[in-house]
Enzyme design. Structure first.
Site, PDB file in Angstrom:
ATOM      1  N   TYR A  69      -4.329 -13.726   2.288  1.00 20.62           N
ATOM      2  CA  TYR A  69      -4.152 -13.863   3.532  1.00 20.62           C
ATOM      3  C   TYR A  69      -5.053 -14.640   4.223  1.00 20.62           C
ATOM      4  CZ  TYR A  69      -0.836  -9.910   2.828  1.00 20.62           C
ATOM      5  OH  TYR A  69       0.340  -9.042   2.218  1.00 20.62           O
ATOM      6  N   GLU A  91      -2.409  -3.449  -5.679  1.00 20.11           N
ATOM      7  CA  GLU A  91      -3.848  -3.750  -5.411  1.00 20.11           C
ATOM      8  C   GLU A  91      -4.685  -2.651  -5.810  1.00 20.11           C
ATOM      9  OE1 GLU A  91      -4.093  -4.511  -1.092  1.00 20.11           O
ATOM     10  OE2 GLU A  91      -2.892  -6.335  -1.401  1.00 20.11           O
ATOM     11  N   ASN A 147       0.767  -1.240   0.060  1.00 16.23           N
ATOM     12  CA  ASN A 147      -0.093  -0.109  -0.237  1.00 16.23           C
ATOM     13  C   ASN A 147       0.819   1.381   0.041  1.00 16.23           C
ATOM     14  OD1 ASN A 147      -2.018  -1.730   0.151  1.00 16.23           O
ATOM     15  ND2 ASN A 147      -2.729  -1.580   2.380  1.00 16.23           N
ATOM     16  N   GLU A 161       1.819 -11.702  -2.512  1.00 15.30           N
ATOM     17  CA  GLU A 161       1.607 -11.381  -1.315  1.00 15.30           C
ATOM     18  C   GLU A 161       0.809 -12.857  -0.650  1.00 15.30           C
ATOM     19  OE1 GLU A 161      -0.262  -7.790   0.494  1.00 15.30           O
ATOM     20  OE2 GLU A 161       1.070  -6.595  -1.144  1.00 15.30           O
ATOM     21  N   GLN A 170       5.454 -10.454   5.304  1.00 17.16           N
ATOM     22  CA  GLN A 170       6.720 -10.125   4.731  1.00 17.16           C
ATOM     23  C   GLN A 170       7.827 -10.820   5.334  1.00 17.16           C
ATOM     24  OE1 GLN A 170       6.598  -5.780   4.981  1.00 17.16           O
ATOM     25  NE2 GLN A 170       4.458  -5.815   4.211  1.00 17.16           N
TER      26      GLN A 170
END
Length: 500
Positions: free
Chosen positions: A244, A173, A72, A292, A349
């Protein structure tokens, strides 16, 4: 006791593993950069301010590529703020995470860190508040030898040689309403097409990644991918996936079944890519960048209480438990089972922020999820065999039928190695497995690692860093080409076999 059979054939292969499937991610978020990879004044810092204890652990993981600087964060980032003399770099508010970015660490420092960490850079460009022209300028700064404005600026900043960054994310995103400068699929598709075209005119050797949906739950999932690819297909090489998983409701069986959802997600995106390929009557294939993925939910309540506009707060610092490590092991297996199309993946991460590595002022330690990533990264290189699993299933609340056994076999022909990765998801019973390996009669077991713990919520901390660690297994045998093993309940396994 439950029983399962694993079936493979040396002539039925999925595809070669691209080592970049074991990539990771560093964003200007929380303590990922500051107090994570970079902490001048720390007793662990080298002359460039990089934490050597963290570098050692990253090198252990053999991470081949690291995505940077977001996330982001990148959608409002001016890369120029983070280069040049540090005393002239401006501090900026970061609206994405509502913190202050000092810009004491930037592009050139990250390239230096990546070299020390034996990894490559996967660079993201800002397509939120900026666009193709700025992306082109950044590429010129990074990859041009000399003789142009931005290449000479890099040299002026002390970096004589180009960075030669070959992998570029076209935004992040961009479908998400939380994203700075988020766009419709048509708006983003056109921007990605123009950005990719300009960048490849400047450096035809680069590869580009277009933004897929931010997650599977987005209401525009599917239509976003199709529209974006329809507009920028010729200028991109990969399409991104982000997802996620969490266990906020305490349903461990359902949580461990999340790998079923991940598998379906990947298959769906592959289908969309191939649909657009057919519509365009092209031979070009778009592969996937799952850039991600991880477990993320532990830190949500703490993050809601953080003060705004602080510097490098303790943000998104999930403390991972044993059941999280089981799912991470299954997710790695899922990525490998799609190695024919998933060519890049980034565990999000790497340090402190939803990460396998944690730091304090007095040291660094391995979280529970470090171990399945460590072993899979080291020994999951080679060719993925078409691994058929015949095992009992259970009914999960979210994903329907889920196998008690996740498994994949990797054949490293260069090293004459076979490696089996597996997760027994049963919370109550051991699993007796068998696998016919008579095509590999010259092989023998050289290593068997088991990650298990009676307490599914057990964690590793700085005071107790070895609470959840792998142990050597004693209950696997390879006799006359027949592999048998007993996998304890809720356990992750690795069995390595080599030629005698």
């Amino acid at each position: 006791m439950k029983k399962a059979e694993i079936i493979v054939d040396r002539h039925f292969l999925i595809g070669d593993v691209d080592k970049r499937i074991f990539g990771s991610f560093i964003e200007h978020l929380g303590r990922a950069v500051y107090e994570g990879i970079y902490q001048p004044g720390s007793p662990f810092a080298d002359t460039d301010g990089m934490r050597t204890d963290v570098l050692e652990l990253v090198r252990e993981l053999q991470v081949p590529v690291v995505r940077y600087p977001g996330g982001n964060f990148v959608s409002g980032y001016h890369w120029e703020d983070g280069v040049g003399p540090k005393d002239l770099r401006p501090a900026r508010p970061d609206p994405a995470w509502q913190v202050i970015e000092t810009n004491a660490f930037g592009l050139n420092e990250f390239v230096t860190w990546a070299q020390k960490a034996d990894t490559e850079v996967m660079m993201a460009v800002n397509l939120g508040t900026r666009g193709p022209e700025d992306a082109k300028n950044l590429l010129e700064y990074c990859n041009f030898e000399s003789g142009t404005y931005y290449s000479d600026l890099r040299k002026k900043h002390g970096y004589e040689k180009p960075h030669h960054i070959k992998l570029w994310c076209l935004g992040n995103e961009m479908d998400g309403p939380w994203q700075i400068g988020h766009k419709t699929a048509v708006e983003y598709g056109r921007t990605a097409e123009e950005t990719g075209r300009m960048m490849k005119m400047l450096d035809p050797s680069i590869e580009t990644v277009a933004c897929g949906s931010s997650n599977l739950e987005m209401p525009t999932f599917g239509s976003w991918e199709e529209t974006v690819l329809d507009l920028c297909y010729d200028q991109v090489d990969y399409l991104s996936l982000h997802q996620y998983y969490g266990n906020a409701n305490g349903d461990t069986a359902d949580f461990l079944a999340s790998s079923v959802g991940m598998d379906q997600f990947i298959s769906s995106v592959i289908s969309i890519c191939d649909c657009v390929k057919a519509k365009k009557r092209t031979n070009k294939q778009i592969n996937l960048s799952f850039d991600e993925w991880n477990v993320w939910y532990h830190s949500n309540d703490a993050d809601a209480k953080l003060p705004k506009w602080s510097k490098a707060p303790h943000q998104l610092e999930d403390i991972y438990n044993f059941e999280d490590a089981l799912l991470v092991g299954s997710m790695l297996i899922t990525l490998l089972r799609h190695a024919d199309r998933v060519k890049i993946a980034c565990l999000a991460q790497l340090v402190n922020v939803i990460a396998p590595i944690m730091t304090s002022d007095t040291g660094a330690w391995r979280q529970t999820i470090f171990y399945p990533f460590f072993y899979t990264s080291r020994y999951g290189r080679g060719t993925v065999m078409n691994t058929i699993v015949k095992a009992p299933v259970y009914e999960s609340r979210t994903y329907g039928d889920a196998s008690y056994l996740d498994s994949v076999l990797i054949w490293n022909q260069e090293n004459d190695e076979l490696t089996l990765f597996a997760v027994n998801k049963s919370l109550e019973e051991d699993l007796e497995i068998s696998c016919d390996l008579r095509q590999f009669t010259e092989y023998r077991i050289v290593d068997h690692k088991i990650l298990t713990h009676e307490n599914l919520k057990a964690v590793n901390t700085e005071d107790h860093p070895l609470e959840v660690t792998p142990v050597s297994g004693q209950n696997a045998a390879l006799d006359s080409g027949k592999l048998t093993a007993l996998f304890p309940k809720h356990s992750w396994q690795m069995i390595r076999m080599c030629k005698k």
